[in-house]
Design a protein around this motif. Sequence first.
Motif, mmCIF file in Angstrom:
data_model
loop_
_atom_site.group_PDB
_atom_site.id
_atom_site.type_symbol
_atom_site.label_atom_id
_atom_site.label_comp_id
_atom_site.label_asym_id
_atom_site.label_seq_id
_atom_site.Cartn_x
_atom_site.Cartn_y
_atom_site.Cartn_z
ATOM 1 N N LEU A 1 0.746 -1.271 -0.042
ATOM 2 C CA LEU A 1 -0.064 -0.095 -0.006
ATOM 3 C C LEU A 1 0.960 1.065 0.266
ATOM 4 C CD1 LEU A 1 -2.571 -1.090 2.559
ATOM 5 C CD2 LEU A 1 -2.830 -1.196 0.296
ATOM 6 N N TRP A 2 0.718 2.084 -0.965
ATOM 7 C CA TRP A 2 1.385 3.132 -1.130
ATOM 8 C C TRP A 2 1.091 4.612 -0.633
ATOM 9 C CZ3 TRP A 2 6.310 3.289 -3.821
ATOM 10 C CH2 TRP A 2 6.870 1.962 -4.213
ATOM 11 N N VAL A 3 1.701 5.570 -0.160
ATOM 12 C CA VAL A 3 0.986 6.598 0.262
ATOM 13 C C VAL A 3 2.098 7.825 -0.202
ATOM 14 C CG1 VAL A 3 0.676 7.925 2.498
ATOM 15 C CG2 VAL A 3 0.062 5.629 2.358
ATOM 16 N N ARG A 4 1.151 8.926 -0.732
ATOM 17 C CA ARG A 4 2.162 9.950 -1.268
ATOM 18 C C ARG A 4 2.561 10.983 -0.232
ATOM 19 N NH1 ARG A 4 -0.293 12.593 -6.489
ATOM 20 N NH2 ARG A 4 1.407 13.858 -6.132
ATOM 21 N N ASP A 5 3.404 11.962 -0.517
ATOM 22 C CA ASP A 5 3.655 12.908 0.359
ATOM 23 C C ASP A 5 3.251 14.231 -0.600
ATOM 24 O OD1 ASP A 5 4.449 15.067 2.250
ATOM 25 O OD2 ASP A 5 6.628 14.304 2.067
ATOM 26 N N VAL A 6 2.464 15.200 -0.268
ATOM 27 C CA VAL A 6 2.116 16.316 -0.923
ATOM 28 C C VAL A 6 1.979 17.243 0.068
ATOM 29 C CG1 VAL A 6 0.415 17.227 -2.499
ATOM 30 C CG2 VAL A 6 0.934 14.851 -2.732
ATOM 31 N N PRO A 7 2.844 18.030 0.428
ATOM 32 C CA PRO A 7 3.071 19.025 1.408
ATOM 33 C C PRO A 7 1.899 20.105 1.262
ATOM 34 C CG PRO A 7 5.111 18.488 0.568
ATOM 35 C CD PRO A 7 4.381 17.980 -0.018
ATOM 36 N N LEU A 8 1.699 20.829 0.129
ATOM 37 C CA LEU A 8 0.969 22.084 0.156
ATOM 38 C C LEU A 8 0.044 21.839 -1.285
ATOM 39 C CD1 LEU A 8 3.453 24.716 0.742
ATOM 40 C CD2 LEU A 8 1.810 23.742 2.273
ATOM 41 N N ASN A 9 -1.173 22.238 -1.533
ATOM 42 C CA ASN A 9 -1.814 22.309 -2.446
ATOM 43 C C ASN A 9 -1.959 23.911 -3.193
ATOM 44 O OD1 ASN A 9 -3.196 20.008 -1.209
ATOM 45 N ND2 ASN A 9 -3.831 19.640 -3.227
ATOM 46 N N SER A 10 -2.122 24.083 -4.466
ATOM 47 C CA SER A 10 -2.238 25.122 -5.220
ATOM 48 C C SER A 10 -3.188 25.033 -6.283
ATOM 49 C CB SER A 10 -0.781 25.570 -5.505
ATOM 50 O OG SER A 10 -1.143 26.838 -6.453
ATOM 51 N N ALA A 11 -3.798 25.846 -6.674
ATOM 52 C CA ALA A 11 -4.605 26.095 -7.994
ATOM 53 C C ALA A 11 -3.915 26.028 -9.258
ATOM 54 C CB ALA A 11 -5.503 27.529 -7.922
ATOM 55 N N HIS B 1 -4.325 15.479 0.264
ATOM 56 C CA HIS B 1 -3.633 14.153 0.799
ATOM 57 C C HIS B 1 -3.438 14.520 2.269
ATOM 58 C CE1 HIS B 1 -2.761 11.941 -2.938
ATOM 59 N NE2 HIS B 1 -2.466 13.344 -3.493
ATOM 60 N N LEU B 2 -3.681 13.504 2.977
ATOM 61 C CA LEU B 2 -3.477 13.691 4.596
ATOM 62 C C LEU B 2 -1.548 13.514 4.665
ATOM 63 C CD1 LEU B 2 -5.707 11.051 6.456
ATOM 64 C CD2 LEU B 2 -5.909 13.287 6.056
ATOM 65 N N ASP B 3 -1.343 14.135 5.837
ATOM 66 C CA ASP B 3 0.161 13.973 6.082
ATOM 67 C C ASP B 3 0.382 12.603 6.016
ATOM 68 O OD1 ASP B 3 2.757 15.260 7.329
ATOM 69 O OD2 ASP B 3 2.306 13.334 8.207
ATOM 70 N N PRO B 4 1.669 12.081 5.239
ATOM 71 C CA PRO B 4 1.673 10.560 5.175
ATOM 72 C C PRO B 4 2.060 9.972 6.369
ATOM 73 C CG PRO B 4 3.699 12.031 4.280
ATOM 74 C CD PRO B 4 2.593 12.960 4.741
ATOM 75 N N TRP B 5 2.763 10.605 7.519
ATOM 76 C CA TRP B 5 3.044 9.754 8.691
ATOM 77 C C TRP B 5 1.706 9.621 9.295
ATOM 78 C CZ3 TRP B 5 7.430 7.896 8.045
ATOM 79 C CH2 TRP B 5 8.463 8.671 7.476
ATOM 80 N N VAL B 6 0.779 10.433 9.210
ATOM 81 C CA VAL B 6 -0.550 10.283 9.986
ATOM 82 C C VAL B 6 -1.119 9.108 9.327
ATOM 83 C CG1 VAL B 6 -2.925 11.181 10.524
ATOM 84 C CG2 VAL B 6 -0.691 12.779 10.558
ATOM 85 N N LEU B 7 -1.281 9.033 8.055
ATOM 86 C CA LEU B 7 -2.013 7.983 7.123
ATOM 87 C C LEU B 7 -1.339 6.695 7.563
ATOM 88 C CD1 LEU B 7 -4.224 7.071 5.399
ATOM 89 C CD2 LEU B 7 -3.183 7.931 3.481
ATOM 90 N N LEU B 8 0.073 6.411 7.376
ATOM 91 C CA LEU B 8 0.881 5.528 7.612
ATOM 92 C C LEU B 8 0.751 4.773 8.997
ATOM 93 C CD1 LEU B 8 4.091 6.458 5.712
ATOM 94 C CD2 LEU B 8 2.736 4.393 4.978
ATOM 95 N N GLY B 9 0.424 5.761 9.870
ATOM 96 C CA GLY B 9 0.147 5.204 11.214
ATOM 97 C C GLY B 9 -1.263 4.557 11.280
ATOM 98 N N ALA B 10 -2.210 5.095 10.812
ATOM 99 C CA ALA B 10 -3.331 4.591 10.724
ATOM 100 C C ALA B 10 -3.479 3.083 9.909
ATOM 101 C CB ALA B 10 -4.510 5.406 10.109
ATOM 102 N N LEU B 11 -2.755 3.259 8.750
ATOM 103 C CA LEU B 11 -2.669 1.982 8.131
ATOM 104 C C LEU B 11 -1.904 0.852 8.762
ATOM 105 C CD1 LEU B 11 -1.823 3.255 4.656
ATOM 106 C CD2 LEU B 11 -3.853 2.514 5.229
ATOM 107 N N ALA B 12 -0.842 1.082 9.615
ATOM 108 C CA ALA B 12 -0.131 0.253 10.238
ATOM 109 C C ALA B 12 -1.007 -0.192 11.394
ATOM 110 C CB ALA B 12 1.136 0.764 11.092
ATOM 111 N N ALA B 13 -2.076 0.335 11.999
ATOM 112 C CA ALA B 13 -3.061 -0.393 12.897
ATOM 113 C C ALA B 13 -4.116 -1.001 12.231
ATOM 114 C CB ALA B 13 -3.554 1.077 13.750
ATOM 115 N N HIS B 14 -4.314 -0.669 11.039
ATOM 116 C CA HIS B 14 -5.335 -1.426 10.306
ATOM 117 C C HIS B 14 -5.229 -2.420 9.217
ATOM 118 C CE1 HIS B 14 -7.438 2.091 12.292
ATOM 119 N NE2 HIS B 14 -8.670 1.350 12.276
ATOM 120 N N THR B 15 -3.971 -2.752 9.093
ATOM 121 C CA THR B 15 -3.653 -3.750 8.178
ATOM 122 C C THR B 15 -2.612 -4.676 8.746
ATOM 123 O OG1 THR B 15 -1.712 -2.425 7.199
ATOM 124 C CG2 THR B 15 -3.901 -2.142 6.028
#
Length: 314
Positions: free
Chosen positions: A54-64, A72-86
């Motif tokens: 399962l791959w997670v991107r790091d996209v710090p900022l958005n712009s038009a 995208h969520l902060d990757p470390w936050v999402l990776l922590g959730a994935l670690a707990a649920h997979t």
Amino acid sequence: MASVEDDIASRVFSPSRLSIGLSLPVLRPQSDIADFREQIEIARHADAAGFRALWVRDVPLNSADYPDPVGHLDPWVLLGALAAHTKQAALISGAIVLTLRHPLHIAKGAVSVSHLSGGRFILGLGSGDRPSEYAAFGQDAEQRRDLYREHWGTVAAALAPVARVIPDLAPPGAPEFFLLPRPAARVPMLAVGSGGQSVDWIARHAIGWMTYHREPDVQRARYAMWRAAVERSAASAFRAFGAAMRLELSEQANEPATPVALGYRTGRLALVDLLQAMREAGTHHVTFNLATQRPARDVLDELASEVLPLFHGV
């Protein structure tokens, strides 16, 4: 018996087969809003179905001005959730922007996800490709090649079996630092994109090279270039080659493959042919960026029952 930490890279990248992963978030076309509770359920489903990563991107900022407006969520936050649920799939950052984050924070995040996931984390690192983001973070985009090498060295030292922290500054009397929890084993480091480095540098320092999908002839040429670099710089070691591919999977199994940006629209039969050709040409891993009007679970189930066994079952 080898630990999970020891063999996670070989479960994803093997010289004798091709493995298949899934990139998150999975969105319908023209959608830039992700329900991340739904994404966790998609990840759990993909994990149980046998996707190897399962791959997670790091996209710090958005712009038009950016072509990719997805939030995208902060990757470390999402990776922590994935670690707990997979439970089985490797978790891979694709890629942490090495040049815009402090390397010791990256090392701390990598150790944390590795521990939470039971050693299933592979640290994919990139340099980012948006000069305006460098300015926003107070960095000079012209220095990204040097920053990438410098930060890679700091992260690698902190994650090594005999770990050491390389401080930015060490005034007289400064204590010797270390990370806790300590790395339980080596966290594999993967180059995603070139980071402005030569393929020889990547072959010396990374477990492999992950790129975007390209047309078959172009990709074969890139793989040949990669193999030559590995022969020159890491001849005694296996170095993987992988690609991220957009996939619009048709409900019609026999629909022929039609190229789309960074991938294909295709039925599953032609998809199998494409993947077999990629493996024969030297690709060791493909991660799918799904883009389809079909429900994500339907696509995952079709891939799990009709495609994954042909590559993961031998």
